[in-house]
Scaffold this motif. Structure first.
Motif, PDB file in Angstrom:
ATOM      1  N   VAL A 117       0.874  -1.174   0.000  1.00 42.85           N
ATOM      2  CA  VAL A 117       0.000   0.000   0.000  1.00 42.85           C
ATOM      3  C   VAL A 117       0.905   1.216   0.000  1.00 42.85           C
ATOM      4  O   VAL A 117       1.811   1.313   0.828  1.00 42.85           O
ATOM      5  CB  VAL A 117      -0.901  -0.005   1.265  1.00 42.85           C
ATOM      6  N   ASN A 118       0.681   2.131  -0.927  1.00 42.65           N
ATOM      7  CA  ASN A 118       1.558   3.302  -1.021  1.00 42.65           C
ATOM      8  C   ASN A 118       1.127   4.376  -0.023  1.00 42.65           C
ATOM      9  O   ASN A 118       0.621   5.432  -0.401  1.00 42.65           O
ATOM     10  CB  ASN A 118       1.548   3.855  -2.445  1.00 42.65           C
ATOM     11  N   SER A 119       1.327   4.053   1.230  1.00 39.44           N
ATOM     12  CA  SER A 119       0.976   5.004   2.280  1.00 39.44           C
ATOM     13  C   SER A 119       1.671   4.608   3.576  1.00 39.44           C
ATOM     14  O   SER A 119       2.695   3.934   3.554  1.00 39.44           O
ATOM     15  CB  SER A 119      -0.543   5.062   2.454  1.00 39.44           C
ATOM     16  N   PHE A 120       1.069   4.972   4.672  1.00 38.29           N
ATOM     17  CA  PHE A 120       1.690   4.820   5.985  1.00 38.29           C
ATOM     18  C   PHE A 120       1.387   3.437   6.593  1.00 38.29           C
ATOM     19  O   PHE A 120       0.487   2.736   6.127  1.00 38.29           O
ATOM     20  CB  PHE A 120       1.207   5.953   6.900  1.00 38.29           C
ATOM     21  N   PRO A 121       2.131   3.077   7.641  1.00 41.79           N
ATOM     22  CA  PRO A 121       1.947   1.750   8.244  1.00 41.79           C
ATOM     23  C   PRO A 121       0.495   1.446   8.627  1.00 41.79           C
ATOM     24  O   PRO A 121      -0.027   0.373   8.295  1.00 41.79           O
ATOM     25  CB  PRO A 121       2.854   1.800   9.484  1.00 41.79           C
ATOM     26  N   VAL A 122      -0.154   2.374   9.306  1.00 43.54           N
ATOM     27  CA  VAL A 122      -1.522   2.104   9.753  1.00 43.54           C
ATOM     28  C   VAL A 122      -2.467   1.963   8.556  1.00 43.54           C
ATOM     29  O   VAL A 122      -3.371   1.128   8.559  1.00 43.54           O
ATOM     30  CB  VAL A 122      -2.004   3.204  10.732  1.00 43.54           C
ATOM     31  N   THR A 123      -2.241   2.751   7.514  1.00 44.19           N
ATOM     32  CA  THR A 123      -3.079   2.627   6.315  1.00 44.19           C
ATOM     33  C   THR A 123      -2.909   1.233   5.701  1.00 44.19           C
ATOM     34  O   THR A 123      -3.887   0.600   5.292  1.00 44.19           O
ATOM     35  CB  THR A 123      -2.715   3.702   5.276  1.00 44.19           C
ATOM     36  N   SER A 124      -1.662   0.772   5.653  1.00 45.64           N
ATOM     37  CA  SER A 124      -1.427  -0.549   5.050  1.00 45.64           C
ATOM     38  C   SER A 124      -2.093  -1.638   5.894  1.00 45.64           C
ATOM     39  O   SER A 124      -2.668  -2.583   5.351  1.00 45.64           O
ATOM     40  CB  SER A 124       0.064  -0.818   4.860  1.00 45.64           C
ATOM     41  N   ALA A 125      -2.049  -1.483   7.204  1.00 42.33           N
ATOM     42  CA  ALA A 125      -2.726  -2.463   8.072  1.00 42.33           C
ATOM     43  C   ALA A 125      -4.237  -2.403   7.858  1.00 42.33           C
ATOM     44  O   ALA A 125      -4.912  -3.436   7.775  1.00 42.33           O
ATOM     45  CB  ALA A 125      -2.384  -2.193   9.530  1.00 42.33           C
ATOM     46  N   ARG A 126      -4.769  -1.193   7.744  1.00 45.19           N
ATOM     47  CA  ARG A 126      -6.220  -1.046   7.537  1.00 45.19           C
ATOM     48  C   ARG A 126      -6.647  -1.711   6.222  1.00 45.19           C
ATOM     49  O   ARG A 126      -7.663  -2.422   6.173  1.00 45.19           O
ATOM     50  CB  ARG A 126      -6.584   0.450   7.522  1.00 45.19           C
ATOM     51  N   TYR A 127      -5.871  -1.511   5.151  1.00 43.06           N
ATOM     52  CA  TYR A 127      -6.193  -2.174   3.885  1.00 43.06           C
ATOM     53  C   TYR A 127      -6.130  -3.698   4.032  1.00 43.06           C
ATOM     54  O   TYR A 127      -6.936  -4.422   3.455  1.00 43.06           O
ATOM     55  CB  TYR A 127      -5.253  -1.700   2.768  1.00 43.06           C
ATOM     56  N   GLY A 128      -5.159  -4.163   4.798  1.00 45.29           N
ATOM     57  CA  GLY A 128      -5.035  -5.610   5.012  1.00 45.29           C
ATOM     58  C   GLY A 128      -6.215  -6.173   5.778  1.00 45.29           C
ATOM     59  O   GLY A 128      -6.767  -7.215   5.434  1.00 45.29           O
ATOM     60  N   ILE A 129      -6.610  -5.457   6.841  1.00 50.96           N
ATOM     61  CA  ILE A 129      -7.710  -5.910   7.697  1.00 50.96           C
ATOM     62  C   ILE A 129      -9.037  -5.863   6.936  1.00 50.96           C
ATOM     63  O   ILE A 129      -9.843  -6.784   6.995  1.00 50.96           O
ATOM     64  CB  ILE A 129      -7.789  -5.036   8.973  1.00 50.96           C
TER      65      ILE A 129
END
Ligand SMILES: *[C@@H]1O[C@H](CO)[C@@H](O)[C@H](O)[C@H]1NC(C)=O
Ligand SMILES: *[C@@H]1O[C@H](CO)[C@@H](O)[C@H](O)[C@H]1NC(C)=O
Length: 278
Positions: A117-129
């Motif tokens: 995800v081309n963004s921040f750690p929490v954003t990438s986790a949110r996309y994963g979840i």
């Protein structure tokens, strides 16, 4: 190795392989997260990785947000790490793990469990979840979110800036999924291609996996005892079962999550005569 564990309500966790979502702040092609990914898979878990497209080390705190574009900040609750909708990439991902101009998010074509995800750690986790995990897990979310191992320790004053810790905080607080952040003191960033040659990354992966397994094995909590078991059917499985069915769920109002077994029992006593086993 330093471990920060955030296990709020200890929901039902499987003792068999668990659905685990992985993220970090060093980027998804960083060796530590990939060695951990290998070790979790070897331990029989059902793992999906969703991590930043590049190194976002130390960007956990909200002060890193580009406030010139506040409209793009997505916030699911009070978790104070930055979470910003991903934008299309122009250059290649970290360690050439994706080509230039690959869009805002991407998935490895030969292994659809590996996503960036081309963004921040929490954003990438949110996309994963919310997105990548449910695509693999038949609509279900993760049972556990693991972050890291971070390249380098996260001690005391470092913690608020740590994207690694931010992911676990986001998971357990905003998404109500238990989260663990791992940090490995022996530092030095290394690319995925060194995977079998870095002893330290293999040791950290083993340690993190052992700890994850211990928590999964001990952290199990049960639903109310009914229909000969201690696991209630999920709403999704009731509705997918076809026919004309309704599900009654007992929620914890503070966290919008499933209530503990003793509270379920109160409702079951009141409504049990109207319900059947499925
Ligand atoms: C990752 O980012 C951190 C913090 O900016 C920096 O110190 C480190 O050198 C970066 N690592 C790589 C491999 O670029
Ligand atoms: C993509 O997946 C394949 C198959 O698992 C793996 O060998 C390769 O390293 C992955 N590439 C990246 C950049 O993740």
């Amino acid at each position: 190795m330093h471990t920060a564990s955030l296990l709020p309500a200890l929901p039902i966790l499987a003792s068999h392989g668990a659905r685990i979502l992985q993220s970090n702040d060093d980027g998804g092609a960083e060796l530590y997260i990939r060695s951990f990914n290998d070790a979790l898979n070897k331990a029989g878990h059902d793992v999906v990785l969703s991590a930043p497209a590049e190194n976002k080390s130390g960007t956990g705190e909200f002060t890193h947000a580009p406030f010139s574009s506040p409209g793009r900040i997505y916030s699911r609750s009070s978790a104070d790490s930055i979470d910003l909708e991903p934008e299309p990439r122009t250059d290649s991902c970290e360690y050439n793990s994706c080509p230039a101009n690959s869009g805002p998010i991407g998935t490895n074509k030969t292994n659809t469990r590996l996503n960036w995800v081309n963004s921040f750690p929490v954003t990438s986790a949110r996309y994963g979840i919310d997105i990548f995990g449910p695509l693999i897990w038949d609509g279900e979310g993760p049972e556990l979110v693991v972050s890291g191992p971070n390249v380098g320790s996260n001690l005391w004053v470092q913690v608020p800036f740590s994207g690694t810790a931010g992911v676990a905080v986001y998971a357990s607080h905003a998404a109500q999924i238990p989260g663990i952040a791992f940090s490995a003191a022996s530092g030095g960033w290394l690319a995925l291609k060194h995977i079998s040659r870095s002893a330290r990354s293999l040791v950290y992966a083993q340690l993190a996996t052992q700890l994850t397994n211990a928590i999964l094995a001990s952290g199990k909590s049960h639903d109310v005892e009914t229909c000969g078991g201690t696991r209630l059917p999920t709403e999704t499985s009731v509705l997918r079962g076809g026919g004309c069915r309704i599900a009654v769920s007992v929620g914890e109002s503070r966290y919008k999550t499933t209530a503990a077994a003793d509270k379920q029992a109160v409702v079951l006593k009141k409504l049990g005569s109207m319900l059947t086993c499925v």
